[in-house]
Design an enzyme around this catalytic site. Structure first.
Site, PDB file in Angstrom:
ATOM      1  N   LYS A  53       0.839  -1.204   0.000  1.00 48.14           N
ATOM      2  CA  LYS A  53       0.000   0.000   0.000  1.00 48.14           C
ATOM      3  C   LYS A  53       0.874   1.254   0.000  1.00 48.14           C
ATOM      4  O   LYS A  53       0.642   2.191  -0.775  1.00 48.14           O
ATOM      5  CB  LYS A  53      -0.948  -0.012   1.219  1.00 48.14           C
ATOM      6  CG  LYS A  53      -2.017  -1.090   1.099  1.00 48.14           C
ATOM      7  CD  LYS A  53      -2.823  -1.303   2.378  1.00 48.14           C
ATOM      8  CE  LYS A  53      -3.774  -2.486   2.184  1.00 48.14           C
ATOM      9  NZ  LYS A  53      -4.570  -2.804   3.371  1.00 48.14           N
ATOM     10  N   GLN A  97      -4.645  -1.324   9.635  1.00 49.54           N
ATOM     11  CA  GLN A  97      -4.561  -2.662   9.056  1.00 49.54           C
ATOM     12  C   GLN A  97      -5.158  -3.696  10.013  1.00 49.54           C
ATOM     13  O   GLN A  97      -4.797  -3.741  11.192  1.00 49.54           O
ATOM     14  CB  GLN A  97      -3.090  -2.999   8.748  1.00 49.54           C
ATOM     15  CG  GLN A  97      -2.895  -4.303   8.010  1.00 49.54           C
ATOM     16  CD  GLN A  97      -3.481  -4.305   6.598  1.00 49.54           C
ATOM     17  OE1 GLN A  97      -3.392  -3.315   5.872  1.00 49.54           O
ATOM     18  NE2 GLN A  97      -4.086  -5.405   6.209  1.00 49.54           N
ATOM     19  N   ASP A 120     -10.999   2.835   3.796  1.00 44.57           N
ATOM     20  CA  ASP A 120     -11.345   1.413   3.698  1.00 44.57           C
ATOM     21  C   ASP A 120     -12.864   1.226   3.573  1.00 44.57           C
ATOM     22  O   ASP A 120     -13.327   0.159   3.195  1.00 44.57           O
ATOM     23  CB  ASP A 120     -10.863   0.661   4.956  1.00 44.57           C
ATOM     24  CG  ASP A 120      -9.530  -0.052   4.728  1.00 44.57           C
ATOM     25  OD1 ASP A 120      -9.160  -0.275   3.563  1.00 44.57           O
ATOM     26  OD2 ASP A 120      -8.865  -0.376   5.733  1.00 44.57           O
TER      27      ASP A 120
END
Ligand code: NDP
Length: 284
Positions: A53, A97, A120
């Protein structure tokens, strides 16, 4: 029949390249899109995902911060860290995460991320907006799958879709996006009776269970489009999806490989969401 391979690497490259002019326009207006990635602990798979990422950001000229926190960070300290990122005007997107260590309530952490920075798309407000047809951020994995279906010219309106797996981050939002485009959607979970009876009806079959090669050819309708979200590390170190690829490619009309399918698109859509967040910030 041998299925057409849906190339997630090529489409993700195209998707990211298409962002370049938008990033350039933002920079000309004095804004560099910024993504903060919070990693708690040293989980090897999470470390790899986070590295990819951050690397994608660097390549595109998106500013990124890898915020490493120790595995024993308290929930309060992590929430405080998220609040600092919420308040930082240089940070347009925040992701924490997953999974988090057991002593931390992941829901509480996600709810603490500002919904306008939740790239997200996991915040409850964003889940609600998606469900009611007015999404702010679409969760990256299902969003990437919709792009794949679009680029393959798959007819979604009126199609029968089956989503195997009902997690908040993949299965449920996937079903919502397919429904919003006019598919008739079945969502299956680990308690589903006669799973094959459901999967065999599907024109579009999306599998996200974390069960290696659980979908076999006899569970797939001939000519179906099969999207394999699973990433399973096998004892020999190789990655394997949730679909028995060699078997199913003889039945499906199109199929995503693992690796090289859904994974790269997930990262591309994270970049899209981050640029969108920066654009909204610019206009707010
Ligand atoms: P979760 O473990 O959160 O959810 C798995 C879902 O699959 C649950 O709803 C579970 O049912 C269901 N399930 C499990 N076994 C079966 C079965 N035998 N039959 C039918 N349904 C079953 O997983 P995630 O959604 O987070 O991830 C799924 C997979 O996708 C993993 O391999 C993960 O690594 C991968 N992944 C890949 C991404 C990518 O970018 N390519 C991104 C995110 C995930 P129940 O609800 O009853 O427990």
């Amino acid at each position: 029949m041998t299925a057409r391979m849906i190339d997630g690497v090529a489409l993700s490259t195209q998707t990211k390249e298409a962002l370049a002019p938008r990033i350039q326009t933002l920079k000309e207006q004095g804004i560099t899109p910024g993504l903060a990635v919070v990693l708690v602990g040293e989980d090897p798979a999470s470390s790899v995902y986070v590295r990819h990422k951050v690397a994608a950001c660097e390549k595109l000229g998106i500013r990124s911060w890898l915020d490493r926190q120790p595995a024993d960070i308290t929930e309060k300290d992590l929430l405080d860290r998220v609040k600092v990122l919420n308040a930082d005007p240089a940070v347009h997107g925040i992701l924490v995460q997953l999974p988090l260590p057991n002593h931390i309530d992941a829901h509480r952490v996600i709810e603490t991320i500002s919904a306008t920075k939740d790239v997200d798309g996991f915040h409850i407000s964003n889940a609600g907006l998606l469900m009611t047809g007015k999404p702010l951020f679409r969760p990256c994995t299902p969003y990437g799958i919709m792009k794949m279906l679009e680029s393959e010219g798959v007819n979604i309106r009126g199609a029968v879709a089956c989503v195997v797996g009902a997690s908040n981050i993949v299965g449920k939002p996937m079903a919502m996006l397919l429904l919003a485009q006019g598919a008739t959607v079945t969502i299956c979970n680990s308690k589903t009776k006669d799973l094959a009876a459901h999967t065999r009806m599907a024109d579009i079959l999306v599998v996200a269970t974390g069960r290696p090669a659980m979908i076999t050819a006899n569970m797939v309708k001939p000519g179906a489009v099969v999207i394999d979200v699973g990433i399973n590390r096998m004892p020999d170190g190789k990655l394997c999806g949730d679909v028995a690829f060699d078997d199913v490619k003889a039945v499906a009309s199109a199929i995503t490989p693992v690796p090289g399918g859904v994974g790269p698109m997930t990262i591309a859509m994270l970049m899209v969401n981050t640029v969108e967040a920066a654009e909204r910030f610019n206009h707010s």
